[in-house]
Design a protein around this motif. Structure first.
Motif, PDB file in Angstrom:
ATOM      1  N   ARG A 398       0.841  -1.186   0.000  1.00 47.81           N
ATOM      2  CA  ARG A 398       0.000   0.000   0.000  1.00 47.81           C
ATOM      3  C   ARG A 398       0.880   1.241   0.000  1.00 47.81           C
ATOM      4  N   LEU A 399       0.498   2.201  -0.840  1.00 49.36           N
ATOM      5  CA  LEU A 399       1.257   3.443  -0.944  1.00 49.36           C
ATOM      6  C   LEU A 399       0.591   4.554  -0.138  1.00 49.36           C
ATOM      7  N   THR A 400       1.416   5.384   0.460  1.00 50.69           N
ATOM      8  CA  THR A 400       0.938   6.620   1.072  1.00 50.69           C
ATOM      9  C   THR A 400       1.312   7.760   0.130  1.00 50.69           C
ATOM     10  N   ILE A 401       0.301   8.474  -0.360  1.00 46.38           N
ATOM     11  CA  ILE A 401       0.498   9.551  -1.324  1.00 46.38           C
ATOM     12  C   ILE A 401       0.258  10.887  -0.637  1.00 46.38           C
ATOM     13  N   GLU A 402       1.196  11.797  -0.759  1.00 43.13           N
ATOM     14  CA  GLU A 402       1.091  13.104  -0.120  1.00 43.13           C
ATOM     15  C   GLU A 402      -0.184  13.824  -0.569  1.00 43.13           C
ATOM     16  N   GLY A 403      -0.942  14.305   0.410  1.00 41.55           N
ATOM     17  CA  GLY A 403      -2.185  14.997   0.133  1.00 41.55           C
ATOM     18  C   GLY A 403      -3.356  14.069  -0.121  1.00 41.55           C
ATOM     19  N   HIS A 404      -3.080  12.768  -0.198  1.00 42.02           N
ATOM     20  CA  HIS A 404      -4.128  11.767  -0.442  1.00 42.02           C
ATOM     21  C   HIS A 404      -3.888  10.561   0.466  1.00 42.02           C
ATOM     22  N   GLU A 405      -3.591  10.874   1.729  1.00 41.71           N
ATOM     23  CA  GLU A 405      -3.167   9.819   2.653  1.00 41.71           C
ATOM     24  C   GLU A 405      -4.237   8.758   2.884  1.00 41.71           C
ATOM     25  N   GLY A 406      -5.496   9.106   2.698  1.00 45.35           N
ATOM     26  CA  GLY A 406      -6.558   8.119   2.909  1.00 45.35           C
ATOM     27  C   GLY A 406      -6.946   7.366   1.656  1.00 45.35           C
ATOM     28  N   GLY A 407      -6.226   7.600   0.545  1.00 43.69           N
ATOM     29  CA  GLY A 407      -6.582   6.980  -0.726  1.00 43.69           C
ATOM     30  C   GLY A 407      -6.189   5.520  -0.808  1.00 43.69           C
ATOM     31  N   TYR A 408      -6.759   4.837  -1.777  1.00 36.69           N
ATOM     32  CA  TYR A 408      -6.588   3.384  -1.914  1.00 36.69           C
ATOM     33  C   TYR A 408      -5.515   3.077  -2.970  1.00 36.69           C
ATOM     34  N   PHE A 409      -4.289   3.477  -2.691  1.00 34.68           N
ATOM     35  CA  PHE A 409      -3.200   3.351  -3.654  1.00 34.68           C
ATOM     36  C   PHE A 409      -2.369   2.095  -3.374  1.00 34.68           C
ATOM     37  N   ILE A 410      -1.973   1.420  -4.445  1.00 32.88           N
ATOM     38  CA  ILE A 410      -1.154   0.209  -4.345  1.00 32.88           C
ATOM     39  C   ILE A 410       0.029   0.350  -5.299  1.00 32.88           C
ATOM     40  N   ALA A 411       1.201  -0.056  -4.849  1.00 36.07           N
ATOM     41  CA  ALA A 411       2.415   0.045  -5.659  1.00 36.07           C
ATOM     42  C   ALA A 411       2.347  -0.895  -6.863  1.00 36.07           C
ATOM     43  N   PRO A 412       3.032  -0.537  -7.966  1.00 39.48           N
ATOM     44  CA  PRO A 412       3.179  -1.483  -9.075  1.00 39.48           C
ATOM     45  C   PRO A 412       3.916  -2.721  -8.556  1.00 39.48           C
ATOM     46  N   THR A 413       3.245  -3.850  -8.577  1.00 38.00           N
ATOM     47  CA  THR A 413       3.760  -5.043  -7.923  1.00 38.00           C
ATOM     48  C   THR A 413       4.159  -6.090  -8.951  1.00 38.00           C
ATOM     49  N   LEU A 414       5.376  -6.593  -8.817  1.00 36.40           N
ATOM     50  CA  LEU A 414       5.897  -7.657  -9.676  1.00 36.40           C
ATOM     51  C   LEU A 414       6.141  -8.895  -8.826  1.00 36.40           C
ATOM     52  N   ILE A 415       5.597 -10.030  -9.258  1.00 33.87           N
ATOM     53  CA  ILE A 415       5.766 -11.291  -8.539  1.00 33.87           C
ATOM     54  C   ILE A 415       6.450 -12.298  -9.461  1.00 33.87           C
ATOM     55  N   THR A 416       7.544 -12.857  -8.998  1.00 38.98           N
ATOM     56  CA  THR A 416       8.248 -13.918  -9.715  1.00 38.98           C
ATOM     57  C   THR A 416       8.472 -15.086  -8.762  1.00 38.98           C
ATOM     58  N   ASN A 417       9.003 -16.180  -9.308  1.00 38.08           N
ATOM     59  CA  ASN A 417       9.286 -17.374  -8.486  1.00 38.08           C
ATOM     60  C   ASN A 417       8.051 -17.833  -7.714  1.00 38.08           C
ATOM     61  N   ILE A 418       6.944 -17.911  -8.408  1.00 37.46           N
ATOM     62  CA  ILE A 418       5.700 -18.364  -7.802  1.00 37.46           C
ATOM     63  C   ILE A 418       5.211 -19.589  -8.562  1.00 37.46           C
TER      64      ILE A 418
END
Length: 526
Positions: A398-418
């Motif tokens: 989960r990302l914390t975005i300045e000025g939008h701290e309550g927003g539903y932001f998620i980092a670009p996520t890469l999954i390997t070795n699964i």
């Protein structure tokens, strides 16, 4: 005569002036139960307005209006229906900035994409079907059969000719239930062919992103859509959607959304023998062979993973890369995301993607990320170091975005070795999460791609044309791209296999859904 130059939708431009009401029989009204639902801004987590929490009484009123309007609308000349569709398209174009800005605010998508990509799609839907019905709509079938009949005597047959033709007639009242990831485009995608075909409808947009559907009601009104032809009911799936599906006077249902909800709709409708179109989820594979154009492939694979926060049923969330280029591909992917992707305020033109739609959905996506971590997969959050708006990244992305701290932001996520068998690889996540795994042979790539309950789309990447054609034909999906992603021909059929649905939409396929076909067979006497 009313022209596009003399009509205006008079849409509000400030969220404080938006007061969503149901649109029934050409008039706006609050829900009969007086109940409303809070609508949250996904970028801030704050309530921005309320929408009607409609119930069966509102649905019944809307269906009655649609049923009453059907006889006249179904007999309205094609030229008049087409003219109305074109006025709707023009009004969408004239108000594209307003509509796109509210779409961004409501759903969390980047405002640039909403205004310059999605609003033109909405207008194009109405123009497409105006042209289609003007050009003749669905081509009717004809046959002329010579046979033997016995008009007066069993023992003395006589040669005769039977002429048969097909006729497509409007089907009746349709229930259109639309998703939250592309709110207005999906309403227009269903609404345009429905009313072009002469059917009437009740639209039930998702309660998570309803603003532009409400604004569309004003456009429909201004464009001269007759009372009752289009009715729009706002509310939850249980409160408004289910009564719509079950209503005895609704002859057909078109639904786009999740597979579990689609299964529920199919079960509810089957007892009344309704025609049902289900466009459902996807867990779409992309296969990158050693001989692909790797620069183009990586760039497009990133778009395929993270466009619209990954909230696209066609997103390439499973990516398979041949061993010879796997390490290079993954490293290029990492570096390009970190340099090019900015996550944050959807109203900032620099933003590539914004927040996911809701707290509940964010929790679902983060749950899959935690599952991958628990299974010892390699999970990377590819945050751009130059993205000064990002103030923090949690352990699950989960990302914390300045000025939008309550927003539903998620980092670009890469999954390997699964593992291929992981739920993360098998279930639709619908967020900015992509899994990349290696493969060896062409046969293995096909096997991995088809190892899913879904079958919506796929893409194949190779410069070997024979291989490209061979692999594309083996993939079990309704839409397979070769060396591209999301290039769409609006006249070609769109739909999935398996848990991705049972329908084909676009062009004549959509018109066919909203019509009934009759065979007229007559004997030609000498």
């Amino acid at each position: 005569m009313t022209t596009t130059a003399t009509i205006s939708a008079n849409l509000p431009t400030d969220i404080k002036d938006v007061h969503i009401q149901n649109y029934i029989n050409g008039e706006w009204a609050p829900p009969t139960n007086g109940l409303f639902l809070d609508k949250y801004n996904p970028a801030t987590g704050q309530v921005i307005l309320q929408i009607p929490d409609s119930a069966s009484a509102d649905v019944d009123s809307a269906v009655k209006a649609a049923k009453a309007a059907f006889p006249l609308w179904s007999k309205t000349p094609v030229s008049e229906r087409a003219a109305i569709l074109l006025r709707i398209a023009d009004l969408i174009d004239e108000n594209s900035s307003i509509l796109g800005t509210f779409e961004s605010l409501d759903q969390g998508k980047p405002v640039f994409s909403a205004i310059h990509f999605e609003m033109p799609m909405c207008a194009a839907s109405f123009r497409q079907f105006a042209k289609l019905i003007t050009d003749g709509g669905i081509k009717e079938s004809e046959s002329r059969l010579e046979s033997m009949i016995t008009p007066t005597s069993i023992t003395q047959p006589k040669a005769s000719i039977t002429e048969s033709v097909t006729q497509h007639i409007a089907a009746g009242v349709a229930g259109l239930i639309t998703p939250w990831n592309f709110p207005l485009p999906m309403v227009c995608f269903k609404l345009a062919p429905c009313i072009a075909a002469g059917s009437t409808c009740v639209v039930k947009p998702t309660e998570l992103s309803s603003i532009t559907s409400f604004l569309l009601s004003h456009i429909l009104h201004a464009a001269g859509v007759p009372k009752g032809v289009v009715n729009i009911i706002f509310g939850s799936g249980l409160g408004a959607g289910e009564p719509l599906v079950k209503h005895k006077d609704v002859k057909l249902i078109s639904f786009t959304g999740g597979s579990a909800t689609g299964a529920r709709i199919g079960a509810l409708a089957s007892g009344q023998f309704k025609r049902v179109s289900l466009e459902l989820g996807g867990k779409n594979p992309a296969m990158f062979f050693d001989d692909c154009n790797i620069d183009h492939a990586v760039t497009t694979s990133i778009r395929g993973a993270y466009t619209n926060q990954g909230e696209v049923c066609l997103c390439a969330s499973r990516q398979y890369v041949q061993h010879g280029i796997y390490e290079k591909f993954v490293e290029m992917f990492r570096q390009k995301v970190r340099s090019d992707i900015f996550v944050g305020n959807p109203l900032d033109p620099r933003t590539f993607y914004g927040p996911v739609i809701s707290q509940q959905h964010m929790d679902k996506v983060l749950g899959y990320i935690r599952l991958a971590q628990e299974e010892s997969a390699t999970v990377e959050f590819l945050v751009n170091p130059n993205d000064i708006a990002v103030k923090g990244v949690s352990s699950d992305g989960r990302l914390t975005i300045e000025g939008h701290e309550g927003g539903y932001f998620i980092a670009p996520t890469l999954i390997t070795n699964i593992k291929q068998s992981s739920r993360v690889m098998q279930e639709e996540i619908f967020g900015p999460v992509v899994c990349i795994l290696p493969f060896g042979t062409e046969e293995e790539a096909v096997e991995l791609a088809n190892d899913t309950e879904y079958g919506l789309s796929a893409s194949v990447w190779t410069l070997d044309h024979d291989k490209l054609d061979r692999v594309m034909r083996q993939i079990n999906a309704g839409l397979v791209w070769g060396n591209n992603w999301l290039n769409m021909d609006q006249d070609m059929p769109f739909g999935g296999m398996g848990c991705s649905g049972n329908c084909r939409e676009n062009g004549k396929y959509s018109l066919e859904f909203y019509t009934e076909v009759k065979t007229l067979s007559r004997h030609v006497f000498d």
